[in-house]
Design a protein around this motif. Structure first.
Motif, short mmCIF file in Angstrom:
data_model
loop_
_atom_site.label_atom_id
_atom_site.label_comp_id
_atom_site.label_asym_id
_atom_site.label_seq_id
_atom_site.Cartn_x
_atom_site.Cartn_y
_atom_site.Cartn_z
N UNK A 19 -37.68 -22.09 12.22
CA UNK A 19 -36.73 -22.32 11.13
C UNK A 19 -35.67 -23.33 11.56
N UNK A 20 -35.24 -23.25 12.79
CA UNK A 20 -34.25 -24.20 13.31
C UNK A 20 -34.80 -25.62 13.34
N UNK A 21 -36.06 -25.77 13.74
CA UNK A 21 -36.70 -27.09 13.75
C UNK A 21 -36.81 -27.62 12.32
N UNK A 22 -37.25 -26.76 11.39
CA UNK A 22 -37.39 -27.18 9.99
C UNK A 22 -36.05 -27.62 9.43
N UNK A 23 -34.99 -26.90 9.74
CA UNK A 23 -33.64 -27.27 9.27
C UNK A 23 -33.21 -28.61 9.89
N UNK A 24 -33.49 -28.81 11.18
CA UNK A 24 -33.12 -30.06 11.85
C UNK A 24 -33.87 -31.24 11.24
N UNK A 25 -35.14 -31.04 10.91
CA UNK A 25 -35.94 -32.09 10.30
C UNK A 25 -35.31 -32.51 8.97
N UNK A 26 -34.98 -31.54 8.12
CA UNK A 26 -34.37 -31.83 6.82
C UNK A 26 -32.98 -32.44 6.99
N UNK A 27 -32.19 -31.90 7.89
CA UNK A 27 -30.82 -32.38 8.13
C UNK A 27 -30.82 -33.85 8.55
N UNK A 28 -31.89 -34.30 9.20
CA UNK A 28 -31.99 -35.68 9.66
C UNK A 28 -32.71 -36.59 8.67
N UNK A 29 -32.90 -36.09 7.46
CA UNK A 29 -33.40 -36.93 6.38
C UNK A 29 -34.90 -37.05 6.26
N UNK A 30 -35.65 -36.21 6.92
CA UNK A 30 -37.11 -36.25 6.82
C UNK A 30 -37.58 -35.17 5.85
N UNK A 31 -38.41 -35.57 4.91
CA UNK A 31 -38.94 -34.62 3.92
C UNK A 31 -40.41 -34.30 4.18
N UNK A 32 -41.03 -35.05 5.10
CA UNK A 32 -42.46 -34.89 5.35
C UNK A 32 -42.72 -33.71 6.27
N UNK A 33 -43.98 -33.39 6.40
CA UNK A 33 -44.41 -32.30 7.26
C UNK A 33 -44.22 -32.70 8.73
N UNK A 34 -43.76 -31.74 9.52
CA UNK A 34 -43.58 -31.96 10.96
C UNK A 34 -44.64 -31.16 11.71
N UNK A 35 -45.06 -31.68 12.86
CA UNK A 35 -46.05 -30.99 13.68
C UNK A 35 -45.52 -30.84 15.10
N UNK A 36 -45.80 -29.68 15.66
CA UNK A 36 -45.44 -29.42 17.05
C UNK A 36 -46.65 -28.79 17.71
N UNK A 37 -47.08 -29.40 18.79
CA UNK A 37 -48.20 -28.87 19.58
C UNK A 37 -47.69 -28.66 20.99
N UNK A 38 -47.93 -27.47 21.53
CA UNK A 38 -47.46 -27.19 22.90
C UNK A 38 -48.57 -26.57 23.72
N UNK A 39 -48.44 -26.76 25.03
CA UNK A 39 -49.36 -26.15 25.98
C UNK A 39 -48.55 -25.83 27.23
N UNK A 40 -47.92 -24.68 27.25
CA UNK A 40 -47.12 -24.29 28.41
C UNK A 40 -46.00 -25.27 28.67
N UNK A 41 -45.70 -25.54 29.92
CA UNK A 41 -44.62 -26.44 30.31
C UNK A 41 -45.10 -27.87 30.51
N UNK A 42 -46.42 -28.07 30.56
CA UNK A 42 -46.94 -29.38 30.94
C UNK A 42 -47.10 -30.37 29.80
N UNK A 43 -47.18 -29.86 28.57
CA UNK A 43 -47.49 -30.76 27.47
C UNK A 43 -46.82 -30.27 26.20
#
Length: 162
Positions: A19-43
């Motif tokens: 929710x914090x990321x979604x709010x930051x995305x909107x607050x910075x003027x982006x209306x499009x879908x955001x993607x986050x991919x993670x794999x532990x600490x390395x990627x």
């Protein structure tokens, strides 16, 4: 703890972060879908769809912000060339039909490879159009004229006429 409960606990922990990321995305003027991919600490990789900017980290290295350069390419065999119906394409079809009729009676036509015939048919379709520029097809019979032209060209090419 079963997998369902384990996943429920993870969801409850990450939902406020998402929710914090979604709010930051909107607050910075982006209306499009955001993607986050993670794999532990390395990627990790973060992007906003429709933006050429990405952020990522690979193999414990530094966090990088990157601009993605894009250039459309087409492979030769994947070009989408569209044919349009016009007099030249109509001529091409009619010449092909004459050839098909002649081929049944003249085996020698089969001794010429199909690539050569295709190239000749295109050339002849254009030649016929150039020769008949200004023809009044209300006064002349197009099918008769293209038929005579095609028959003459095809038979001359294999030495049966002319």
């Amino acid at each position: 703890m079963n997998n369902k409960e384990k996943f429920r606990g993870l969801c409850q922990e990450v939902l406020p972060l998402i929710n914090g990321i979604a709010e930051a995305v909107k607050r910075n003027g982006y209306e499009a879908m955001a993607s986050l991919t993670i794999d532990g600490d390395d990627y990790f990789a973060f992007s906003i769809h429709g933006s050429d900017w990405k952020m990522g980290k690979v193999n414990g290295g530094p966090v990088n912000m990157c601009y993605e350069f894009k250039e459309e390419i087409q492979l030769q065999n994947q070009r989408q060339e569209k044919m349009t119906y016009n007099k030249a394409s109509e001529n091409l079809v009619e010449i092909s039909l004459v050839y098909a009729g002649l081929q049944a009676k003249n085996e020698v036509l089969s001794s010429v490879d199909s690539i050569t015939w295709k190239q000749l048919f295109v050339q002849w379709a254009n030649d016929f159009e150039a020769e008949q520029a200004g023809a009044d097809w209300n006064q002349e019979d197009y099918l008769e004229e293209i038929g005579k032209f095609a028959r003459r060209k095809i038979l001359e090419y294999v030495g049966l006429e002319g």
